[in-house]
Design a protein around this motif. Structure first.
Motif, PDB file in Angstrom:
ATOM      1  N   THR A  79     -77.887  56.382  27.967  1.00  0.00           N
ATOM      2  CA  THR A  79     -76.739  56.386  27.063  1.00  0.00           C
ATOM      3  C   THR A  79     -77.148  56.887  25.681  1.00  0.00           C
ATOM      4  O   THR A  79     -76.435  57.683  25.064  1.00  0.00           O
TER       5      THR A  79
ATOM      6  N   GLU B 266     -61.979  58.343  21.079  1.00  0.00           N
ATOM      7  CA  GLU B 266     -61.560  59.474  21.916  1.00  0.00           C
ATOM      8  C   GLU B 266     -61.877  60.791  21.212  1.00  0.00           C
ATOM      9  O   GLU B 266     -62.364  61.734  21.843  1.00  0.00           O
TER      10      GLU B 266
ATOM     11  N   ASP C 194     -62.226  53.912  28.793  1.00  0.00           N
ATOM     12  CA  ASP C 194     -63.101  54.737  29.630  1.00  0.00           C
ATOM     13  C   ASP C 194     -63.643  55.882  28.782  1.00  0.00           C
ATOM     14  O   ASP C 194     -62.873  56.569  28.096  1.00  0.00           O
ATOM     15  N   THR C 195     -64.958  56.075  28.809  1.00  0.00           N
ATOM     16  CA  THR C 195     -65.601  57.113  28.012  1.00  0.00           C
ATOM     17  C   THR C 195     -66.619  57.858  28.875  1.00  0.00           C
ATOM     18  O   THR C 195     -66.976  57.377  29.962  1.00  0.00           O
ATOM     19  N   PRO C 196     -67.143  58.976  28.396  1.00  0.00           N
ATOM     20  CA  PRO C 196     -68.174  59.699  29.146  1.00  0.00           C
ATOM     21  C   PRO C 196     -69.462  58.907  29.348  1.00  0.00           C
ATOM     22  O   PRO C 196     -70.254  59.240  30.220  1.00  0.00           O
ATOM     23  N   ILE C 197     -69.683  57.847  28.560  1.00  0.00           N
ATOM     24  CA  ILE C 197     -70.883  57.021  28.737  1.00  0.00           C
ATOM     25  C   ILE C 197     -70.555  55.721  29.472  1.00  0.00           C
ATOM     26  O   ILE C 197     -71.366  54.806  29.511  1.00  0.00           O
ATOM     27  N   GLY C 198     -69.373  55.646  30.055  1.00  0.00           N
ATOM     28  CA  GLY C 198     -68.956  54.461  30.790  1.00  0.00           C
ATOM     29  C   GLY C 198     -67.932  53.665  29.997  1.00  0.00           C
ATOM     30  O   GLY C 198     -67.608  53.991  28.857  1.00  0.00           O
TER      31      GLY C 198
ATOM     32  N   LEU D 239     -74.611  64.553  22.400  1.00  0.00           N
ATOM     33  CA  LEU D 239     -73.253  64.805  21.924  1.00  0.00           C
ATOM     34  C   LEU D 239     -73.270  65.214  20.450  1.00  0.00           C
ATOM     35  O   LEU D 239     -72.523  66.099  20.036  1.00  0.00           O
TER      36      LEU D 239
ATOM     37  N   PHE E 117     -65.779  61.371  21.329  1.00  0.00           N
ATOM     38  CA  PHE E 117     -66.271  61.833  22.626  1.00  0.00           C
ATOM     39  C   PHE E 117     -65.745  63.216  22.991  1.00  0.00           C
ATOM     40  O   PHE E 117     -66.373  63.924  23.774  1.00  0.00           O
ATOM     41  N   ALA E 118     -64.630  63.626  22.408  1.00  0.00           N
ATOM     42  CA  ALA E 118     -64.109  64.982  22.623  1.00  0.00           C
ATOM     43  C   ALA E 118     -64.845  66.003  21.757  1.00  0.00           C
ATOM     44  O   ALA E 118     -64.637  67.205  21.904  1.00  0.00           O
TER      45      ALA E 118
ATOM     46  N   ALA F 263     -77.511  60.582  25.807  1.00  0.00           N
ATOM     47  CA  ALA F 263     -76.193  61.233  25.889  1.00  0.00           C
ATOM     48  C   ALA F 263     -75.515  61.265  24.520  1.00  0.00           C
ATOM     49  O   ALA F 263     -74.922  62.286  24.141  1.00  0.00           O
TER      50      ALA F 263
ATOM     51  N   GLN G  55     -78.378  68.960  25.643  1.00  0.00           N
ATOM     52  CA  GLN G  55     -77.554  68.338  26.694  1.00  0.00           C
ATOM     53  C   GLN G  55     -78.411  68.221  27.953  1.00  0.00           C
ATOM     54  O   GLN G  55     -79.186  69.125  28.276  1.00  0.00           O
TER      55      GLN G  55
END
Length: 183
Positions: free
Chosen positions: A167, A75, A15-19, A174, A78-79, A170, A180
């Motif tokens: 996506t 991870e 699971d990620t911020p882009i799905g 990032l 995305f962080a 996004a 943003q």
């Protein structure tokens, strides 16, 4: 016709911020990243990979080391802490011109930068192949890690993207290339 080489591999959905992303890896490295990996999409991707690699995923105790490393690095990305992927890559799902273009992209277009389709064609010694570069981006088996979202149109347009333009925006946001989204 030669039978496909049988190789051990493993997969999981992250699971990620882009799905959800489906990640699959062999003992050689990360081999596949699939966007929008809901149940149906993930099942179809696993089925295609099973046909391509000649075997199903390894039994549960096996988890390719590259898969665990890919999860950790994605991870971190995305962080906002990881700027360069170093997970080993298994390039077996791409060949020829597409592989050359994707390797140049992976090695020569760092985090927070973009490159034009034509410039990437020039970099691989194929100055008339800007459209073919676009096709290579569309067939990239390792999006996000081999950052095809960093390839844009020379006139400043965002270009296309297999994961969808939202996506792509996004991912570029990032990396600080675009602002943003407001909402």
């Amino acid at each position: 016709m030669r039978a496909p080489e049988i190789r051990a591999w493993s997969w999981e959905v992250l699971d990620t911020p882009i799905g959800p992303l489906l990640l699959a890896a062999t003992d050689q490295g990360l081999a596949l990243v699939v966007f929008h990996a809901d149940g149906k999409t993930a099942a179809e991707a696993v089925s295609r990979l099973t046909r391509r690699l000649g075997t199903g995923p390894a039994p549960a105790p096996h988890r390719a080391a590259a898969l665990a490393e890919a999860v950790r690095q994605l991870e971190g990305y995305f962080a906002g802490g990881l700027k360069e992927f170093t997970v080993p890559l298994d390039w077996s799902l791409t060949t020829g011109f597409n592989r050359r273009v994707l390797r140049e992209l992976a090695d020569g277009v760092p985090y927070g930068t973009v490159v034009g389709y034509q410039d990437l064609a020039d970099r691989v010694g194929e100055p008339g192949a800007a459209r073919a570069v676009g096709m290579a981006m569309g067939s990239n088996p390792l999006p996000v890690v081999v950052a095809c979202h960093r390839v844009v149109e020379s006139d400043g347009g965002i270009g296309g993207f297999g994961g969808g333009l939202e996506t792509k925006r996004a991912l570029l946001a990032l990396e600080g290339v675009l602002p943003q989204p407001l909402f």
